[in-house]
Write a protein that holds these residues in place. Sequence first.
Motif, PDB file in Angstrom:
ATOM      1  N   ILE A  66     -40.578 -27.733  35.349  1.00 30.73           N
ATOM      2  CA  ILE A  66     -41.120 -29.078  35.198  1.00 30.73           C
ATOM      3  C   ILE A  66     -40.413 -29.725  34.012  1.00 30.73           C
ATOM      4  CG2 ILE A  66     -43.165 -30.449  34.625  1.00 30.73           C
ATOM      5  CD1 ILE A  66     -44.866 -28.327  35.975  1.00 30.73           C
ATOM      6  N   TYR A  92     -39.873 -27.196  31.070  1.00 28.43           N
ATOM      7  CA  TYR A  92     -40.742 -26.022  31.013  1.00 28.43           C
ATOM      8  C   TYR A  92     -40.404 -25.146  32.214  1.00 28.43           C
ATOM      9  CZ  TYR A  92     -43.297 -29.365  28.113  1.00 28.43           C
ATOM     10  OH  TYR A  92     -43.644 -30.312  27.174  1.00 28.43           O
ATOM     11  N   ARG A 138     -39.988 -22.022  38.821  1.00 29.50           N
ATOM     12  CA  ARG A 138     -40.455 -23.407  38.882  1.00 29.50           C
ATOM     13  C   ARG A 138     -40.139 -24.045  37.540  1.00 29.50           C
ATOM     14  NH1 ARG A 138     -46.729 -25.571  39.416  1.00 29.50           N
ATOM     15  NH2 ARG A 138     -46.244 -27.815  39.431  1.00 29.50           N
ATOM     16  N   ARG A 151     -40.866 -21.485  34.401  1.00 32.91           N
ATOM     17  CA  ARG A 151     -41.688 -20.314  34.687  1.00 32.91           C
ATOM     18  C   ARG A 151     -40.949 -19.439  35.691  1.00 32.91           C
ATOM     19  NH1 ARG A 151     -47.494 -21.395  37.108  1.00 32.91           N
ATOM     20  NH2 ARG A 151     -46.278 -21.743  39.012  1.00 32.91           N
ATOM     21  N   GLN A 210     -50.665 -22.833  27.783  1.00 33.76           N
ATOM     22  CA  GLN A 210     -49.911 -21.882  28.602  1.00 33.76           C
ATOM     23  C   GLN A 210     -48.413 -21.883  28.285  1.00 33.76           C
ATOM     24  OE1 GLN A 210     -50.719 -22.640  32.756  1.00 33.76           O
ATOM     25  NE2 GLN A 210     -52.921 -22.805  32.433  1.00 33.76           N
ATOM     26  N   VAL A 211     -48.005 -22.701  27.325  1.00 32.28           N
ATOM     27  CA  VAL A 211     -46.581 -22.892  27.028  1.00 32.28           C
ATOM     28  C   VAL A 211     -46.149 -22.120  25.785  1.00 32.28           C
ATOM     29  CG1 VAL A 211     -44.773 -24.553  26.478  1.00 32.28           C
ATOM     30  CG2 VAL A 211     -46.570 -25.148  28.122  1.00 32.28           C
ATOM     31  N   PRO A 228     -47.050 -28.713  31.782  1.00 39.09           N
ATOM     32  CA  PRO A 228     -48.073 -27.674  31.909  1.00 39.09           C
ATOM     33  C   PRO A 228     -49.045 -27.735  30.730  1.00 39.09           C
ATOM     34  CG  PRO A 228     -45.875 -26.778  32.219  1.00 39.09           C
ATOM     35  CD  PRO A 228     -45.701 -28.155  31.677  1.00 39.09           C
ATOM     36  N   THR A 265     -47.452 -18.541  30.237  1.00 38.75           N
ATOM     37  CA  THR A 265     -46.727 -18.355  31.497  1.00 38.75           C
ATOM     38  C   THR A 265     -45.528 -19.288  31.623  1.00 38.75           C
ATOM     39  OG1 THR A 265     -48.237 -19.911  32.594  1.00 38.75           O
ATOM     40  CG2 THR A 265     -48.782 -17.555  32.722  1.00 38.75           C
ATOM     41  N   TRP A 266     -45.417 -20.257  30.734  1.00 40.49           N
ATOM     42  CA  TRP A 266     -44.318 -21.215  30.737  1.00 40.49           C
ATOM     43  C   TRP A 266     -43.524 -21.090  29.444  1.00 40.49           C
ATOM     44  CZ3 TRP A 266     -43.365 -24.505  34.860  1.00 40.49           C
ATOM     45  CH2 TRP A 266     -44.394 -24.629  35.808  1.00 40.49           C
ATOM     46  N   ASP A 326     -40.304 -32.042  39.116  1.00 39.03           N
ATOM     47  CA  ASP A 326     -41.017 -30.783  39.336  1.00 39.03           C
ATOM     48  C   ASP A 326     -40.313 -30.078  40.489  1.00 39.03           C
ATOM     49  OD1 ASP A 326     -42.712 -28.682  39.819  1.00 39.03           O
ATOM     50  OD2 ASP A 326     -44.550 -29.874  39.839  1.00 39.03           O
TER      51      ASP A 326
END
Length: 256
Positions: free
Chosen positions: A98, A105, A96, A107, A250-251, A246, A120-121, A77
Motif C-alpha cells: 500500500i 507499506y 501486498r 507485507r 501494525q506497522v 495500514p 505485520t507491515w 494498493d
Amino acid sequence: MKLVVAALLAGAFLATPAQAAAAAPADPVAALKSRSGAGKGVRFTEVASYVELAGKSELLTRRGAFQYGKSGFAASDISVKHTEKERVHTFLDDERVITVGKVSYVRNKLLGEGLPKGKTWTRTHRPLPAGLTAFYTQPVNAAEPEALKALIKGAKRSGRTYTGSITFEQLAKASPWARSVLVGEQDDEVIRYTLTVGADRLPRQLRTTYLATAHGFGGNSTSPGDEVSTRTVYEGWGHRQTIKAPPASQVYTGKE
C-alpha cells in the motif's frame, strides 16, 4: 398524460451508448484526465509470463487499484501472487503493498520474519509502489497520463488499437511511475506494446513484451531471445476510490 410527457422528456435527455461514445474525448490522454480527478480511481488485473522456445509459463499475477490526487497518483494498493518461482529470485514471495503519498507499506513473508509481535507491515525507506517484485511486473502504466501520452505518441492506430515500441530509457524519462519501479540505469532496450481503448477512449487492455535480459532477468536459466510478456486489464474508471495506510499499530518503522 403527465406521466407520458414526463417519460418522453426523460427519454429526450438520456444519452444512448452511441451518443455517449461520441461525446467522449477523441484523445485517450484527454479522456483519462477527465476521469482521474482527486478521489477517483481505477482498478487493474495483470498477468506476467515468461516466453521461451519451450513455450510460455506464467510468472505472477497482480491486482489492485490506483487512487488519483490533484496531480498523479495519490495512493495505490497492489497484491502480488507468484506462480512460477523458479524464474524469479528465491527471496521474493507473495506480497501486498500500500502506498499513500510517498510512503509505502509492504507485507510479505521475507519482511515479516523477525518483526516485533503485532507488526505485520513494514514501512519502506523510499516509495516502492510496486513492492519488492517491481522489476518483474508491468513497467508501463497506462493509467498514468504521462505514460499514456508517450504510448499514444509513438504508436500506429487502427480503430481502438495502438501498437508501437518505446525504449526503457524513453519510458523512464516520460513516466514518474516507471522511474519508481525500474531498477538502475535504463538503456535503449525496446518494449513492444499493444494498447486497446474502449468506446470512451479509456485504456482497457495493455500488452507489453521485452527481452528477458533487458529487465531484471539473467543467469543460467535465461537464453537469448527469451521474453517477458505482460497483459494488464483496466476497469472501473472514475469510481470513488479511498486507499488508506495500514493501522499504525501494525506497522514496523525500524524505530521500535
